[in-house]
Design a protein around this motif. Sequence first.
Motif, PDB file in Angstrom:
ATOM      1  N   SER A  44       0.838  -1.178   0.245  1.00 11.00           N
ATOM      2  CA  SER A  44      -0.010  -0.075  -0.079  1.00 11.00           C
ATOM      3  C   SER A  44       0.897   1.182   0.015  1.00 11.00           C
ATOM      4  N   PHE A  45       2.192   0.888   0.233  1.00 15.66           N
ATOM      5  CA  PHE A  45       2.946   2.211   0.074  1.00 15.66           C
ATOM      6  C   PHE A  45       3.885   2.443  -1.203  1.00 15.66           C
ATOM      7  N   ASN A  47       3.236   3.883  -3.820  1.00 18.95           N
ATOM      8  CA  ASN A  47       2.919   5.340  -4.553  1.00 18.95           C
ATOM      9  C   ASN A  47       3.972   6.154  -3.530  1.00 18.95           C
ATOM     10  N   SER A  48       4.855   5.725  -2.597  1.00 16.77           N
ATOM     11  CA  SER A  48       5.782   6.771  -1.872  1.00 16.77           C
ATOM     12  C   SER A  48       7.171   6.584  -2.328  1.00 16.77           C
ATOM     13  N   SER A  87       2.804   7.993   3.361  1.00 15.93           N
ATOM     14  CA  SER A  87       1.611   7.539   2.980  1.00 15.93           C
ATOM     15  C   SER A  87       0.676   7.364   3.742  1.00 15.93           C
ATOM     16  N   GLY A  90      -2.951   4.095   1.426  1.00 15.48           N
ATOM     17  CA  GLY A  90      -2.523   3.987  -0.080  1.00 15.48           C
ATOM     18  C   GLY A  90      -2.253   5.256  -0.775  1.00 15.48           C
ATOM     19  N   ASN A  91      -2.499   6.320  -0.071  1.00 15.23           N
ATOM     20  CA  ASN A  91      -2.451   7.631  -0.972  1.00 15.23           C
ATOM     21  C   ASN A  91      -1.108   8.507  -0.339  1.00 15.23           C
ATOM     22  N   LEU A  92      -0.471   8.949  -1.381  1.00 22.13           N
ATOM     23  CA  LEU A  92       0.835   9.829  -1.147  1.00 22.13           C
ATOM     24  C   LEU A  92       0.297  11.053  -0.499  1.00 22.13           C
TER      25      LEU A  92
END
Length: 148
Positions: A44-45, A47-48, A87, A90-92
């Motif tokens: 889930s990380f 995107n970072s 993060s 799941g979002n940056l």
Amino acid sequence: LVVTHYSGLNVKEIEELRSEMRNASVKFKVTKNRITKLALPGTSFENSSELFKGPTAIAYSEDTTQAAKVAVNFSKKNKKLKIIGGSFEGNLIDKDKINFLASLPSLDELRSKLVSIISTPASKIASILKEPGSQIVRLIRASGSKTK
């Protein structure tokens, strides 16, 4: 997940930071950027991965606000710790959102507030139900002392 740059912190300062993190049940790890970027896909990380440049360390915990709270508080005391981003679900997120997370109450604080909200009406009901009985007892005592 909170991503920080720790450049300039000496050993004593890093130990102080790790101690604060441990006391709050937060994990703090210095990372190898290349290895971390290889490990992120499928999590889930993922995107970072763009945040991992320079002398990077991460903070994470079960309670979603604790890592942010400790990192933000320590960075206020020691300007050498720089919060880069992170993060969340799941979002940056950027530094402003991490500061916002740090301002939220912890899970334990929310639980205690919820318990007090739930228990307050029950204690009021108990005191209301108790009052008529105590008034009757006082009335009987008062009338009993007048007859003597």
